[in-house]
Write a protein that holds these residues in place. Sequence first.
Motif, PDB file in Angstrom:
ATOM      1  N   HIS A  22      -7.660  -2.162  -2.003  1.00 39.88           N
ATOM      2  CA  HIS A  22      -6.322  -2.572  -1.871  1.00 39.88           C
ATOM      3  C   HIS A  22      -5.965  -2.227  -0.297  1.00 39.88           C
ATOM      4  CE1 HIS A  22      -5.532   1.854  -3.291  1.00 39.88           C
ATOM      5  NE2 HIS A  22      -5.179   1.887  -2.109  1.00 39.88           N
ATOM      6  N   TRP A  39     -13.166   6.947   0.445  1.00 34.81           N
ATOM      7  CA  TRP A  39     -12.732   7.212   1.965  1.00 34.81           C
ATOM      8  C   TRP A  39     -13.853   7.628   2.751  1.00 34.81           C
ATOM      9  CZ3 TRP A  39      -7.124   7.197   2.352  1.00 34.81           C
ATOM     10  CH2 TRP A  39      -6.515   6.945   1.292  1.00 34.81           C
ATOM     11  N   HIS A  95       0.920  -1.252  -0.068  1.00 37.92           N
ATOM     12  CA  HIS A  95       0.096  -0.074   0.018  1.00 37.92           C
ATOM     13  C   HIS A  95       0.869   1.497  -0.104  1.00 37.92           C
ATOM     14  CE1 HIS A  95      -4.104   1.810   1.570  1.00 37.92           C
ATOM     15  NE2 HIS A  95      -3.744   2.241   0.462  1.00 37.92           N
ATOM     16  N   HIS A 122      -3.396   9.389   1.281  1.00 37.30           N
ATOM     17  CA  HIS A 122      -2.787   8.332   2.025  1.00 37.30           C
ATOM     18  C   HIS A 122      -1.752   8.807   2.968  1.00 37.30           C
ATOM     19  CE1 HIS A 122      -4.014   6.032  -1.540  1.00 37.30           C
ATOM     20  NE2 HIS A 122      -4.110   4.926  -0.546  1.00 37.30           N
ATOM     21  N   ASP A 128      -9.215   4.676   4.465  1.00 39.31           N
ATOM     22  CA  ASP A 128      -9.182   4.264   3.032  1.00 39.31           C
ATOM     23  C   ASP A 128      -9.990   2.974   3.100  1.00 39.31           C
ATOM     24  OD1 ASP A 128      -8.634   3.543   0.757  1.00 39.31           O
ATOM     25  OD2 ASP A 128      -6.354   3.573   0.989  1.00 39.31           O
TER      26      ASP A 128
END
Length: 206
Positions: free
Chosen positions: A170, A128, A29, A78, A166
Amino acid sequence: MANKFILPALPYAYNALEPYIDEATLKIHHDKHHQTYCDKFNAALEAAELNSEDIFEIMGNVSNLPAVRNHGGGFFNHTFYWESMAGSCDGPEKLPEIAKAVTDTFGSFEKFKDEFSKSAASVFGSGWTWLGVESSGELVIYNTPNQDNAFMDICDTDAKPILVIDVWEHAYYIKYQNRRPEYIEQFFKVINWNKVQERLLEIRKN
Ligand code: MN
């Protein structure tokens, strides 16, 4: 042209959030997904001939720049997500300002957790879920699709974020496969409430 934006190091070891967020997920990630957003963000800025180095100014002007919107959002979101977590930190009940803000808005931490979890589970596709502060000072939970965030001119809220999860696949697929609600449940074990409170106090100061 030199890259303007550089991938920040993860603020803890890859295994620091075990067993809730696994090492393999964090490695890919951060080192792959986040790195790719960073690289493509720099490329999108170059293609758009944007010279600003102020990420907030850039995000405030993405409405006609889809590549900057997607990759700049991915780059920023992120970093915000990594900092929203920690391997060990104080529980929210030990942090008076955030404890009061949460109970004032939601009634209790349990109710906040329930509402935040439902919101995160409801994101269709990729996106998100945020806890933010409205201009009135009230806390609010909201979702954004893809890599959007509230600093962007295309976003329908401007509630300043203090916490994010998140919910792109993934973020959880290696450990939890399709069980997003389980990932959300475990996320609560690694929330960095110290950081969440720090962000709240920073917003109140301004
Ligand atoms: Mn992600």
